[in-house]
Design a protein around this motif. Structure first.
Motif, mmCIF file in Angstrom:
data_model
loop_
_atom_site.group_PDB
_atom_site.id
_atom_site.type_symbol
_atom_site.label_atom_id
_atom_site.label_comp_id
_atom_site.label_asym_id
_atom_site.label_seq_id
_atom_site.Cartn_x
_atom_site.Cartn_y
_atom_site.Cartn_z
ATOM 1 N N ILE A 61 23.827 51.730 60.559
ATOM 2 C CA ILE A 61 23.299 50.360 60.482
ATOM 3 C C ILE A 61 23.804 49.576 61.687
ATOM 4 C CG2 ILE A 61 23.131 50.418 57.986
ATOM 5 C CD1 ILE A 61 25.812 48.254 59.542
ATOM 6 N N SER A 62 23.077 48.545 62.051
ATOM 7 C CA SER A 62 23.527 47.663 63.133
ATOM 8 C C SER A 62 23.121 46.237 62.809
ATOM 9 C CB SER A 62 22.951 48.090 64.479
ATOM 10 O OG SER A 62 21.545 48.132 64.448
ATOM 11 N N THR A 63 23.939 45.313 63.261
ATOM 12 C CA THR A 63 23.656 43.896 63.061
ATOM 13 C C THR A 63 22.772 43.379 64.189
ATOM 14 O OG1 THR A 63 25.540 43.109 64.371
ATOM 15 C CG2 THR A 63 25.931 43.608 62.036
ATOM 16 N N ASP A 64 22.228 42.193 63.980
ATOM 17 C CA ASP A 64 21.614 41.453 65.070
ATOM 18 C C ASP A 64 22.712 40.928 65.992
ATOM 19 O OD1 ASP A 64 19.118 41.801 63.831
ATOM 20 O OD2 ASP A 64 19.394 39.983 62.622
ATOM 21 N N VAL A 65 22.319 40.387 67.128
ATOM 22 C CA VAL A 65 23.281 39.768 68.038
ATOM 23 C C VAL A 65 23.876 38.537 67.355
ATOM 24 C CG1 VAL A 65 23.602 38.659 70.274
ATOM 25 C CG2 VAL A 65 22.033 40.601 70.061
ATOM 26 N N GLN A 66 25.199 38.445 67.371
ATOM 27 C CA GLN A 66 25.903 37.352 66.711
ATOM 28 C C GLN A 66 26.800 36.635 67.713
ATOM 29 O OE1 GLN A 66 25.450 36.577 63.418
ATOM 30 N NE2 GLN A 66 23.973 38.267 63.217
ATOM 31 N N THR A 67 27.037 35.360 67.449
ATOM 32 C CA THR A 67 27.911 34.586 68.335
ATOM 33 C C THR A 67 29.333 34.468 67.803
ATOM 34 O OG1 THR A 67 27.233 32.510 67.274
ATOM 35 C CG2 THR A 67 25.991 33.219 69.220
ATOM 36 N N GLY A 68 29.522 34.648 66.502
ATOM 37 C CA GLY A 68 30.847 34.463 65.937
ATOM 38 C C GLY A 68 31.095 35.318 64.713
ATOM 39 N N HIS A 69 32.341 35.315 64.274
ATOM 40 C CA HIS A 69 32.786 36.156 63.171
ATOM 41 C C HIS A 69 32.072 35.830 61.872
ATOM 42 C CE1 HIS A 69 35.513 36.679 59.648
ATOM 43 N NE2 HIS A 69 35.659 37.886 60.164
ATOM 44 N N ASP A 70 31.893 34.549 61.562
ATOM 45 C CA ASP A 70 31.323 34.179 60.269
ATOM 46 C C ASP A 70 29.904 34.702 60.113
ATOM 47 O OD1 ASP A 70 33.698 32.938 59.739
ATOM 48 O OD2 ASP A 70 32.942 30.886 59.971
ATOM 49 N N GLY A 71 29.093 34.526 61.145
ATOM 50 C CA GLY A 71 27.719 35.017 61.077
ATOM 51 C C GLY A 71 27.659 36.525 61.004
ATOM 52 N N LEU A 72 28.547 37.183 61.753
ATOM 53 C CA LEU A 72 28.600 38.640 61.739
ATOM 54 C C LEU A 72 28.967 39.144 60.344
ATOM 55 C CD1 LEU A 72 28.580 41.321 63.417
ATOM 56 C CD2 LEU A 72 31.049 40.990 63.662
ATOM 57 N N LEU A 73 29.996 38.564 59.743
ATOM 58 C CA LEU A 73 30.435 38.997 58.423
ATOM 59 C C LEU A 73 29.354 38.748 57.376
ATOM 60 C CD1 LEU A 73 32.498 40.096 56.461
ATOM 61 C CD2 LEU A 73 33.579 37.828 56.402
ATOM 62 N N ALA A 74 28.676 37.608 57.476
ATOM 63 C CA ALA A 74 27.624 37.301 56.508
ATOM 64 C C ALA A 74 26.515 38.354 56.565
ATOM 65 C CB ALA A 74 27.056 35.907 56.763
ATOM 66 N N GLN A 75 26.118 38.742 57.762
ATOM 67 C CA GLN A 75 25.057 39.742 57.850
ATOM 68 C C GLN A 75 25.536 41.119 57.411
ATOM 69 O OE1 GLN A 75 22.998 41.159 61.608
ATOM 70 N NE2 GLN A 75 21.283 40.167 60.553
ATOM 71 N N LEU A 76 26.760 41.479 57.755
ATOM 72 C CA LEU A 76 27.286 42.764 57.297
ATOM 73 C C LEU A 76 27.320 42.836 55.776
ATOM 74 C CD1 LEU A 76 30.195 43.411 59.831
ATOM 75 C CD2 LEU A 76 28.141 44.810 59.535
ATOM 76 N N ARG A 77 27.635 41.728 55.130
ATOM 77 C CA ARG A 77 27.630 41.722 53.665
ATOM 78 C C ARG A 77 26.210 41.876 53.118
ATOM 79 N NH1 ARG A 77 32.141 36.871 53.021
ATOM 80 N NH2 ARG A 77 33.953 38.252 52.699
ATOM 81 N N GLN A 78 25.242 41.246 53.766
ATOM 82 C CA GLN A 78 23.850 41.413 53.349
ATOM 83 C C GLN A 78 23.405 42.868 53.504
ATOM 84 O OE1 GLN A 78 21.969 38.534 55.957
ATOM 85 N NE2 GLN A 78 21.739 37.066 54.298
ATOM 86 N N ILE A 79 23.772 43.466 54.632
ATOM 87 C CA ILE A 79 23.421 44.864 54.877
ATOM 88 C C ILE A 79 24.071 45.759 53.828
ATOM 89 C CG2 ILE A 79 23.764 46.781 56.468
ATOM 90 C CD1 ILE A 79 23.451 44.751 58.770
#
Length: 375
Positions: A61-79
């Motif tokens: 799996i891979s995330t979209d491009v993120q600017t910060g930790h909070d957005g990255l973590l939120a998407q990883l949890r969704q995934i």
């Protein structure tokens, strides 16, 4: 074909890739379920991207491009939640960890994709033995030369990420005594290790890549299995030494740590990287793989022997300002916690001792991936 142009990207943006285990909930062994998982996941919107890996008991799996930790973590949890839901429908467990503790490589099936078949033909049994699981972290670079600078400046910190992410202590039902045994499988490939030293993208492209291409050994950057490699099509550098953590929280914490560290290095307040830094590179990397946070490093500039755990803690103190600027304060707090509580390798060893079997250890990994708080 020639090396593609380096696409500049927004500096210090980041993305994460995770290679995950697909496990039978009947016997806790790996199961060749990625075709069914991919089919099921394709039927509805996915919060990032999901693709096959070289064997059918893996998924990436891979995330979209993120600017910060909070957005990255939120998407990883969704995934994570999407993967767990799909796995429940298929009676398949999804988990992290750098190695499965008792799978047999000879039973793995190569995923039916031209590149994977080509790799299998070239590397033979090593391709199936590559059923190991890592986290890759991308960091955006404003220029190709910035990418080369960061790539080599980070050599000093590679052991940090190996030790913090270590999650592969068991292979073939045996404790290897390594915290990250996974990287031993990576080292078997002839194009693994580290990139050649140059701080100029032009020189890298003209003097190294063009020569390698003429040999016929490589066709693109995908053919290199370096610890850190440039990704010109994304405009990033890609750190590849981390085992896949047992939780998405750990994955996000490691990415935030790398983002803050890159911001610090780009200030260029430290002595610049040099070829001689790599004299101690393999030794330091071994220490991190073997002993994890209890390892000892040799500083590449001073040759002073230092505690790996203490080096991480002193680095965290230096990065406080940068973490505030990038939104990585919670990420660094997570990394600080790891230095005190131990890595996922330590957690897996505790689970093995408490549950008394490799199967119990896999059950714990599945539960921990589903929801850290309930593990």
């Amino acid at each position: 074909m020639p090396l593609e142009a380096f696409k500049t990207s927004a500096p210090l943006t980041m993305g994460v890739e995770l290679e995950l285990q697909l496990v039978s909930l009947s016997d806790l062994d790996l199961i060749d379920a990625s075709p069914d998982m991919l089919d099921l996941l394709s039927r509805r919107p996915f919060p990032g991207n999901v693709v096959p890996e070289i064997t059918e008991s893996m998924i990436e799996i891979s995330t979209d491009v993120q600017t910060g930790h909070d957005g990255l973590l939120a998407q990883l949890r969704q995934i994570r939640d999407a993967l767990v839901a799909a796995g429940d429908r298929l009676n398949v467990g999804v988990c992290g960890g750098g190695t499965h503790p008792f799978q047999q490589w000879s039973e793995r099936k190569i995923f039916s994709k031209p590149r994977f078949k080509e790799v299998s033909q070239l590397y033979g049994y090593l391709a199936k033995q590559f059923t190991i699981f890592g986290q890759h972290i991308h960091v955006g670079c404003a220029s190709a030369d910035d990418a080369m600078f960061l790539l080599h400046s980070l050599n000093r910190y590679v052991p940090h990420f190996i030790a913090l992410a270590a999650a592969s202590p068991f292979v073939q039902r045996r404790d290897t005594l390594f915290n990250s045994a996974r990287l031993n499988s990576v080292f078997a490939f002839p194009l693994s290790g580290r990139a050649p030293f140059t701080l100029s993208w032009h020189e890298f492209e003209r003097d190294y890549f063009a020569s390698m291409e003429r040999t016929g050994i490589v066709k693109s950057m995908k053919d290199f299995y370096w610890d850190i490699r440039p990704k010109p099509e994304y405009g990033t550098i890609e750190l590849r030494v981390c085992d896949t953590p047992l939780t998405v929280e750990r994955a996000a914490g490691l990415a935030g740590y790398l983002q803050a560290l890159c911001r610090c290095l780009l200030e260029r307040s430290e002595a610049p990287p040099a070829e001689s830094d790599y004299l101690v590179y393999n030794y330091n990397r071994f220490q991190a793989c073997r002993f994890g946070l209890d390892g000892t490093l040799v500083h590449p500039k001073t040759y002073e022997a230092i505690s790996l755990r203490e080096d991480i803690l002193s680095t965290l103190r230096r990065l406080e300002h940068h973490a505030g600027a990038t939104g990585a304060t919670q990420a660094l707090a997570h990394i600080y916690q790891v230095t005190h509580e131990g890595s996922d390798a330590s957690y897996l060893r505790r689970q093995y001792k408490e549950r008394g079997s490799s199967e119990g250890m896999v059950e714990a990994a599945i539960a921990r991936f589903r929801d850290q708080d309930s593990a």
